[in-house]
Scaffold this motif. Sequence first.
Motif, PDB file in Angstrom:
ATOM      1  N   LEU A  99       3.560  -3.391   5.509  1.00 54.90           N
ATOM      2  CA  LEU A  99       4.026  -2.574   6.639  1.00 54.90           C
ATOM      3  C   LEU A  99       3.285  -1.239   6.735  1.00 54.90           C
ATOM      4  N   GLU A 100       2.395  -0.984   5.773  1.00 54.09           N
ATOM      5  CA  GLU A 100       1.618   0.257   5.711  1.00 54.09           C
ATOM      6  C   GLU A 100       2.510   1.493   5.692  1.00 54.09           C
ATOM      7  N   VAL A 101       3.538   1.443   4.848  1.00 58.28           N
ATOM      8  CA  VAL A 101       4.457   2.575   4.711  1.00 58.28           C
ATOM      9  C   VAL A 101       3.758   3.667   3.905  1.00 58.28           C
ATOM     10  N   PRO A 102       3.687   4.894   4.439  1.00 54.41           N
ATOM     11  CA  PRO A 102       3.040   5.984   3.705  1.00 54.41           C
ATOM     12  C   PRO A 102       3.831   6.353   2.438  1.00 54.41           C
ATOM     13  N   ASP A 103       3.133   6.917   1.472  1.00 54.11           N
ATOM     14  CA  ASP A 103       3.758   7.257   0.177  1.00 54.11           C
ATOM     15  C   ASP A 103       4.978   8.155   0.324  1.00 54.11           C
ATOM     16  N   ASP A 104       4.934   9.101   1.261  1.00 61.28           N
ATOM     17  CA  ASP A 104       6.057  10.032   1.396  1.00 61.28           C
ATOM     18  C   ASP A 104       7.301   9.373   2.001  1.00 61.28           C
ATOM     19  N   LYS A 105       7.174   8.144   2.504  1.00 54.55           N
ATOM     20  CA  LYS A 105       8.318   7.420   3.069  1.00 54.55           C
ATOM     21  C   LYS A 105       8.798   6.291   2.151  1.00 54.55           C
ATOM     22  N   ARG A 106       8.202   6.177   0.995  1.00 49.73           N
ATOM     23  CA  ARG A 106       8.604   5.141   0.040  1.00 49.73           C
ATOM     24  C   ARG A 106       9.763   5.638  -0.817  1.00 49.73           C
ATOM     25  N   PRO A 107      10.539   4.701  -1.351  1.00 49.85           N
ATOM     26  CA  PRO A 107      11.718   5.099  -2.144  1.00 49.85           C
ATOM     27  C   PRO A 107      11.343   5.928  -3.366  1.00 49.85           C
ATOM     28  N   LYS A 108      12.169   6.935  -3.620  1.00 52.39           N
ATOM     29  CA  LYS A 108      12.013   7.792  -4.797  1.00 52.39           C
ATOM     30  C   LYS A 108      13.401   8.047  -5.374  1.00 52.39           C
ATOM     31  N   SER A 109      13.464   8.353  -6.618  1.00 51.39           N
ATOM     32  CA  SER A 109      14.717   8.679  -7.340  1.00 51.39           C
ATOM     33  C   SER A 109      15.858   7.704  -7.029  1.00 51.39           C
ATOM     34  N   ILE A 110      15.557   6.421  -7.190  1.00 50.47           N
ATOM     35  CA  ILE A 110      16.539   5.373  -6.939  1.00 50.47           C
ATOM     36  C   ILE A 110      17.414   5.194  -8.172  1.00 50.47           C
ATOM     37  N   ASP A 111      18.723   5.064  -7.957  1.00 50.25           N
ATOM     38  CA  ASP A 111      19.597   4.838  -9.103  1.00 50.25           C
ATOM     39  C   ASP A 111      20.322   3.501  -9.061  1.00 50.25           C
TER      40      ASP A 111
END
Length: 145
Positions: A99-111
Amino acid sequence: MKFYKKLIIVILLGVGIFFVIRNLNSYSYVLEKNWDISIPRSSETLYKVNEDDSVFGDGCRYHILECNVDKDSADMNLKPYGEISSHELSEITDILDSLEVPDDKRPKSIDLYYKTTSGEGPTSDKLYLLVDSENENLYVIESFY
């Protein structure tokens, strides 16, 4: 007097139809119908991307929703993110890459995470929900063929 009664009825019907159509087009409604998953209707879409529309509606979709997810929800068996397999991480990355999702829109700090499938094998439909409780974000990753 009859004119005003008819006008009020028409206005009320119009408002009712507007709210029904708005709810039918909401992404939470789509998740509920497609995957039998309930998320708060008040969720706000922060980001979304999907493959080009196809005749059959298949492909991949990715949404970031701002909402407070009920961690004890009966229809979502949320698991600690540390338990996610490397195969599942690879599937998620492959979908986001396609989907060419940019790095800043990818999941972070997932719990927490949740996965469900429909069908078997490599062509099975997949849904991943990734929960970032700190920022009250829900990352929804769908793949269906």
